[in-house]
Design a protein around this motif. Structure first.
Motif, short mmCIF file in Angstrom:
data_model
loop_
_atom_site.label_atom_id
_atom_site.label_comp_id
_atom_site.label_asym_id
_atom_site.label_seq_id
_atom_site.Cartn_x
_atom_site.Cartn_y
_atom_site.Cartn_z
N ASP A 271 25.30 53.56 -40.99
CA ASP A 271 26.43 52.90 -40.35
C ASP A 271 25.98 51.67 -39.56
OD1 ASP A 271 29.34 52.98 -39.47
OD2 ASP A 271 28.35 53.13 -37.52
N THR A 272 24.79 51.73 -38.99
CA THR A 272 24.28 50.59 -38.24
C THR A 272 24.08 49.37 -39.14
OG1 THR A 272 23.16 52.04 -36.67
CG2 THR A 272 22.38 49.77 -36.81
N PHE A 273 23.50 49.56 -40.32
CA PHE A 273 23.27 48.44 -41.23
C PHE A 273 24.60 47.90 -41.76
CE2 PHE A 273 21.93 46.36 -45.17
CZ PHE A 273 20.85 45.63 -44.71
N LYS A 274 25.56 48.77 -41.99
CA LYS A 274 26.86 48.31 -42.47
C LYS A 274 27.55 47.46 -41.40
CE LYS A 274 27.67 52.27 -45.52
NZ LYS A 274 28.51 53.47 -45.77
N ARG A 275 27.52 47.93 -40.15
CA ARG A 275 28.18 47.19 -39.08
C ARG A 275 27.48 45.88 -38.76
NH1 ARG A 275 27.38 49.18 -34.76
NH2 ARG A 275 26.21 51.11 -35.18
N SER A 276 26.15 45.86 -38.84
CA SER A 276 25.39 44.71 -38.39
C SER A 276 25.18 43.66 -39.47
CB SER A 276 24.02 45.16 -37.86
OG SER A 276 24.17 46.07 -36.79
N PHE A 277 25.21 44.05 -40.75
CA PHE A 277 24.90 43.11 -41.82
C PHE A 277 26.02 43.03 -42.86
CE2 PHE A 277 20.84 44.40 -40.08
CZ PHE A 277 20.15 43.21 -39.98
N TYR A 278 26.43 44.18 -43.38
CA TYR A 278 27.39 44.19 -44.49
C TYR A 278 28.77 43.70 -44.04
CZ TYR A 278 30.10 45.88 -48.47
OH TYR A 278 30.95 45.96 -49.55
N ASN A 279 29.23 44.14 -42.89
CA ASN A 279 30.56 43.78 -42.43
C ASN A 279 30.63 42.38 -41.83
OD1 ASN A 279 31.40 46.33 -43.19
ND2 ASN A 279 31.24 47.20 -41.14
N ASN B 274 13.21 37.62 -39.99
CA ASN B 274 14.09 37.94 -38.87
C ASN B 274 14.32 36.73 -37.97
OD1 ASN B 274 14.24 40.68 -39.61
ND2 ASN B 274 12.25 41.05 -38.68
N ILE B 275 13.41 35.74 -38.01
CA ILE B 275 13.56 34.55 -37.20
C ILE B 275 14.31 33.47 -37.95
CG2 ILE B 275 12.29 32.72 -36.00
CD1 ILE B 275 10.09 34.70 -35.46
N THR B 276 13.98 33.29 -39.23
CA THR B 276 14.61 32.22 -40.00
C THR B 276 16.02 32.58 -40.46
OG1 THR B 276 13.58 33.09 -42.03
CG2 THR B 276 12.38 31.39 -40.81
N SER B 277 16.34 33.86 -40.56
CA SER B 277 17.65 34.30 -41.05
C SER B 277 18.34 35.12 -39.97
CB SER B 277 17.52 35.14 -42.32
OG SER B 277 16.94 34.37 -43.36
N PRO B 278 19.26 34.52 -39.21
CA PRO B 278 19.98 35.29 -38.19
C PRO B 278 20.79 36.41 -38.81
CG PRO B 278 20.29 32.92 -37.89
CD PRO B 278 19.64 33.10 -39.23
N ARG B 279 21.06 37.41 -38.00
CA ARG B 279 21.81 38.57 -38.50
C ARG B 279 23.24 38.19 -38.87
NH1 ARG B 279 22.03 44.03 -35.01
NH2 ARG B 279 19.83 43.95 -35.60
N TYR B 280 23.87 37.34 -38.05
CA TYR B 280 25.26 36.96 -38.30
C TYR B 280 25.32 35.66 -39.08
CZ TYR B 280 26.02 40.27 -34.48
OH TYR B 280 26.02 41.37 -33.68
N ASP B 281 26.34 35.54 -39.88
CA ASP B 281 26.59 34.31 -40.59
C ASP B 281 27.17 33.27 -39.62
OD1 ASP B 281 26.81 32.47 -42.53
OD2 ASP B 281 28.36 33.47 -43.69
N PHE C 76 16.10 46.75 -39.66
CA PHE C 76 16.99 46.46 -38.54
C PHE C 76 16.48 45.36 -37.63
CE2 PHE C 76 18.71 51.08 -38.50
CZ PHE C 76 19.43 50.80 -39.64
N PHE C 77 15.21 44.99 -37.73
CA PHE C 77 14.49 44.11 -36.80
C PHE C 77 14.24 44.82 -35.47
CE2 PHE C 77 14.59 40.80 -33.42
CZ PHE C 77 13.33 40.29 -33.66
N HIS C 78 15.20 45.49 -34.94
CA HIS C 78 15.01 46.28 -33.73
C HIS C 78 16.08 47.37 -33.72
CE1 HIS C 78 13.90 47.38 -29.64
NE2 HIS C 78 15.19 47.41 -29.34
N ALA C 79 15.65 48.60 -33.44
CA ALA C 79 16.57 49.73 -33.44
C ALA C 79 16.63 50.32 -32.03
CB ALA C 79 16.11 50.80 -34.43
N PHE C 80 17.83 50.31 -31.46
CA PHE C 80 18.04 51.00 -30.19
C PHE C 80 18.11 52.52 -30.44
CE2 PHE C 80 19.78 46.75 -29.57
CZ PHE C 80 19.16 46.39 -28.39
N LYS C 81 18.19 53.25 -29.36
CA LYS C 81 18.23 54.70 -29.49
C LYS C 81 19.46 55.16 -30.26
CE LYS C 81 17.92 58.94 -26.73
NZ LYS C 81 17.82 59.51 -25.36
#
Length: 249
Positions: free
Chosen positions: A88-96, A175-182, A54-59
Motif C-alpha cells: 500500500d505504501t508503494f501504491k500511495r507514494s508512486f503509483y497513485n 532517488n536524487i535525480t528522479s523525485p517521487r512526485y511528478d 522506498f528510498f526511506h521507510a518509516f515505521k
C-alpha cells in the motif's frame, strides 16, 4: 488476449557490455542471501531493499509479515521485492501520484537498476500497466530475462554501472535525480515552496568581527543620539520680576 511486450532496443551498443571498472566507493555493495546467512546479514538485506524501493521507510511503511517470511526462508529476495512493489505504501507514494510513463520509469530504475533506454521502452511497459494492471506489470518486470540475469532470486536490486569511463563522477542515484512526485503533483502540493525573508543577513568573517572595546560597537548607539540642543524658553519681558532677580548683599 494480452498484448505482447513491444520490442525496444538499447540506446547504444555498449549498454549490455560487461564493465571492467575497478571497484571503488561509487560501486554499491551487493546484498545476497544465496547462502545461509546470519540474522545480521538478513537485516542488512532488508534495509537495502527498503532503500532501493522506498528510498526511506518509516515505521508505518514497513512490512513486518514480509520481513518475517524472508527471515525464516519462506520467500526469496525477489518475492520480497514483489511484496514491496505491491504494498500500500508503494501504491500511495508512486503509483497513485504519477502517470503510467513516469511510474514505469520509476520502477525500471528501482527494479532493473538502470535508467530507461528510450521513450519506446516507456510506451512498451506502460501498455503492460494499462492491460495487465499493477500486479501483472510487476510480475513481468521481475520475471524478465534482464532481472533474472543480474539479480536472480537472492540478490537485492541495486543501481548498476555507477562509474562511467572518462568521467570524474559516476551517475547520481535514482532517488536524487528522479523525485517521487511528478511535476503535476508537486504543483498541487505546493512544491517548491519559496520562503521570503524580511531581513537580509550578511556574513562577517571572524577576523573582521569587532572585539570588546572596539569603537565600532558603539557606532549605532552614537548614531541614535540626537544632535539638537534644548530650545530656549520664551518668556515675555513684562512677566519678569527684576527685584527678585537682583542678588541681595
Amino acid at each position: 488476449m494480452a498484448i505482447p511486450l513491444l520490442e525496444y532496443s538499447p540506446s547504444s551498443q555498449n549498454q549490455r557490455v560487461a564493465g571492467y571498472e575497478v571497484p571503488g566507493d561509487e560501486n554499491p555493495p551487493i546484498f545476497s542471501l544465496r547462502n545461509r546467512n546470519s540474522p545480521e546479514d538478513i537485516q542488512l538485506a532488508i534495509e537495502a531493499a527498503y532503500r532501493q524501493i522506498f528510498f526511506h521507510a518509516f515505521k508505518s511503511d514497513r512490512e513486518p509479515i514480509l520481513e518475517s517470511q524472508l527471515r525464516y526462508g519462506q520467500i526469496s529476495v525477489r518475492q520480497f521485492i514483489r511484496g514491496l512493489l505491491l504494498s500500500d505504501t508503494f501504491k500511495r507514494s508512486f503509483y497513485n501520484l504519477n502517470n503510467n510513463y513516469r511510474f514505469v520509469e520509476q520502477c525500471v530504475q528501482r527494479v532493473l537498476g538502470r535508467d530507461v533506454y528510450s521513450e519506446r521502452e516507456k510506451i512498451a511497459w506502460s501498455i503492460v500497466v494499462a492491460t495487465k494492471g499493477l500486479e501483472g506489470f510487476v510480475d513481468d518486470l521481475l520475471n524478465s530475462e534482464e532481472y533474472m540475469e543480474n539479480f536472480g532470486e537472492d540478490i537485492v536490486p541495486y543501481q548498476r554501472r555507477r562509474i562511467l569511463p572518462q568521467r570524474p563522477e559516476g551517475e547520481r542515484p535514482f532517488n536524487i535525480t528522479s523525485p517521487r512526485y511528478d511535476e503535476y503533483y508537486r504543483g498541487i502540493f505546493g512544491f517548491p515552496q519559496i520562503v521570503w525573508q524580511n531581513a537580509v543577513r550578511r556574513f562577517t568573517p571572524q577576523e573582521q568581527t569587532p572585539k570588546e572595546g572596539d569603537p565600532r560597537n558603539f557606532l549605532n548607539a552614537a548614531r541614535n543620539l540626537s544632535n539638537k540642543g534644548n530650545a530656549p524658553s520664551r518668556v515675555s519681558a513684562m512677566n519678569l520680576n527684576y527685584m527678585d532677580l537682583v542678588p541681595r548683599r
